[in-house]
Scaffold this active site. Structure first.
Site, PDB file in Angstrom:
ATOM      1  N   LYS A  11       3.803  10.484   0.431  1.00 32.21           N
ATOM      2  CA  LYS A  11       4.437   9.166   0.406  1.00 32.21           C
ATOM      3  C   LYS A  11       5.945   9.228   0.700  1.00 32.21           C
ATOM      4  O   LYS A  11       6.547  10.304   0.705  1.00 32.21           O
ATOM      5  CB  LYS A  11       4.164   8.515  -0.958  1.00 32.21           C
ATOM      6  CG  LYS A  11       2.678   8.202  -1.193  1.00 32.21           C
ATOM      7  CD  LYS A  11       2.460   7.450  -2.517  1.00 32.21           C
ATOM      8  CE  LYS A  11       0.993   7.124  -2.729  1.00 32.21           C
ATOM      9  NZ  LYS A  11       0.779   6.314  -3.966  1.00 32.21           N
ATOM     10  N   TYR A  51      -4.077  -0.695   1.641  1.00 33.00           N
ATOM     11  CA  TYR A  51      -4.133  -0.963   0.205  1.00 33.00           C
ATOM     12  C   TYR A  51      -4.762  -2.327  -0.097  1.00 33.00           C
ATOM     13  O   TYR A  51      -4.572  -2.872  -1.185  1.00 33.00           O
ATOM     14  CB  TYR A  51      -2.740  -0.867  -0.411  1.00 33.00           C
ATOM     15  CG  TYR A  51      -2.313   0.554  -0.729  1.00 33.00           C
ATOM     16  CD1 TYR A  51      -3.028   1.333  -1.634  1.00 33.00           C
ATOM     17  CD2 TYR A  51      -1.191   1.112  -0.133  1.00 33.00           C
ATOM     18  CE1 TYR A  51      -2.650   2.628  -1.933  1.00 33.00           C
ATOM     19  CE2 TYR A  51      -0.792   2.417  -0.430  1.00 33.00           C
ATOM     20  CZ  TYR A  51      -1.526   3.170  -1.335  1.00 33.00           C
ATOM     21  OH  TYR A  51      -1.145   4.450  -1.645  1.00 33.00           O
ATOM     22  N   THR A  93      -2.347   8.951 -11.906  1.00 38.64           N
ATOM     23  CA  THR A  93      -1.517   7.994 -11.162  1.00 38.64           C
ATOM     24  C   THR A  93      -0.105   7.920 -11.738  1.00 38.64           C
ATOM     25  O   THR A  93       0.885   7.926 -10.993  1.00 38.64           O
ATOM     26  CB  THR A  93      -2.168   6.590 -11.220  1.00 38.64           C
ATOM     27  OG1 THR A  93      -3.513   6.690 -10.771  1.00 38.64           O
ATOM     28  CG2 THR A  93      -1.404   5.596 -10.363  1.00 38.64           C
ATOM     29  N   ASN A 114       4.797   7.972  -6.486  1.00 39.38           N
ATOM     30  CA  ASN A 114       4.096   9.100  -7.097  1.00 39.38           C
ATOM     31  C   ASN A 114       3.630  10.138  -6.070  1.00 39.38           C
ATOM     32  O   ASN A 114       2.645  10.839  -6.277  1.00 39.38           O
ATOM     33  CB  ASN A 114       2.961   8.609  -7.997  1.00 39.38           C
ATOM     34  CG  ASN A 114       1.931   7.796  -7.240  1.00 39.38           C
ATOM     35  OD1 ASN A 114       2.020   7.652  -6.023  1.00 39.38           O
ATOM     36  ND2 ASN A 114       0.939   7.290  -7.948  1.00 39.38           N
ATOM     37  N   HIS A 117      -1.043  10.112  -2.070  1.00 39.58           N
ATOM     38  CA  HIS A 117      -2.288   9.334  -2.155  1.00 39.58           C
ATOM     39  C   HIS A 117      -3.447  10.284  -1.935  1.00 39.58           C
ATOM     40  O   HIS A 117      -3.347  11.212  -1.143  1.00 39.58           O
ATOM     41  CB  HIS A 117      -2.338   8.252  -1.061  1.00 39.58           C
ATOM     42  CG  HIS A 117      -3.719   7.681  -0.885  1.00 39.58           C
ATOM     43  ND1 HIS A 117      -4.189   6.660  -1.673  1.00 39.58           N
ATOM     44  CD2 HIS A 117      -4.751   8.041  -0.070  1.00 39.58           C
ATOM     45  CE1 HIS A 117      -5.448   6.399  -1.330  1.00 39.58           C
ATOM     46  NE2 HIS A 117      -5.818   7.213  -0.367  1.00 39.58           N
ATOM     47  N   GLU A 128     -10.914   5.788   5.055  1.00 37.26           N
ATOM     48  CA  GLU A 128      -9.465   6.015   5.156  1.00 37.26           C
ATOM     49  C   GLU A 128      -9.139   6.990   6.299  1.00 37.26           C
ATOM     50  O   GLU A 128      -8.142   6.801   7.006  1.00 37.26           O
ATOM     51  CB  GLU A 128      -8.934   6.531   3.817  1.00 37.26           C
ATOM     52  CG  GLU A 128      -9.001   5.459   2.729  1.00 37.26           C
ATOM     53  CD  GLU A 128      -8.645   5.951   1.338  1.00 37.26           C
ATOM     54  OE1 GLU A 128      -8.669   5.132   0.402  1.00 37.26           O
ATOM     55  OE2 GLU A 128      -8.341   7.155   1.170  1.00 37.26           O
TER      56      GLU A 128
END
Ligand code: IDP
Ligand code: MG
Length: 140
Positions: A11, A51, A93, A114, A117, A128
């Site tokens: 991320k 998302y 998470t 965080n 993913h 995905e």
């Protein structure tokens, strides 16, 4: 147990801190193999589409903005029971709840930022992966 694939995103909090190599090393040390990888800057359509399952959650707009706030590295990972193995090395998470040694415990900044993913099921992994990669971009 069978060798399977999962989908991963490193991320924007990780690309900003220049720790994509460190994250990838932790994935590899856990037994996962990177069989596809590209650095992209997500569009709003991509972030909202990816998302979409979280559209009704209070954090949805912030999450979309965060995922567009810098480059990300999208990856296909292969390994024994890859979905579960990746979730294990990622950690919970919320990094405050993550086990020691997991990517989120060691590296995440917050419950939102965080660091990684990971797909939550084989079915979602396939969806995905297809969202970001053509079959010929995946080389096992
Ligand atoms: P996961 O990434 O561990 O599967 P999900 O519940 O699927 O967690 O949430 C997707 C992403 O949304 C999380 O990784 C995190 O970036 C963000 N997120 C989840 N819960 C919260 C929250 O309570 N506040 C802010 N962001 C959140
Ligand atoms: Mg999830």
């Amino acid at each position: 147990m069978a060798v399977t694939r999962t989908f991963s995103i490193i991320k924007p909090d990780a690309t900003r801190r220049n720790i994509t190599g460190k994250v990838t090393a932790m994935l590899e040390e856990a037994g996962l193999r990177v069989v596809a990888s590209k650095r992209i800057h997500m569009t709003k359509d991509q972030a909202e589409g990816f998302y979409g399952v979280h559209r009704e959650r209070p954090f949805f707009n912030d999450l979309v903005q965060f995922m567009m706030s810098g480059p990300v590295v999208v990856q296909v990972l292969e390994g024994e029971d890859a979905v579960a193995l990746n979730r294990k090395v990622m950690g919970a998470t919320n990094p405050a709840n993550a086990d020691a040694g997991t990517i989120r415990k060691e590296l995440a900044e917050s419950i939102e930022a965080n660091t990684v993913h990971g797909s939550d099921s084989e079915e979602n992994a396939a969806i995905e992966i297809a969202f970001f990669f053509k079959p010929d971009e995946i080389v096992g």
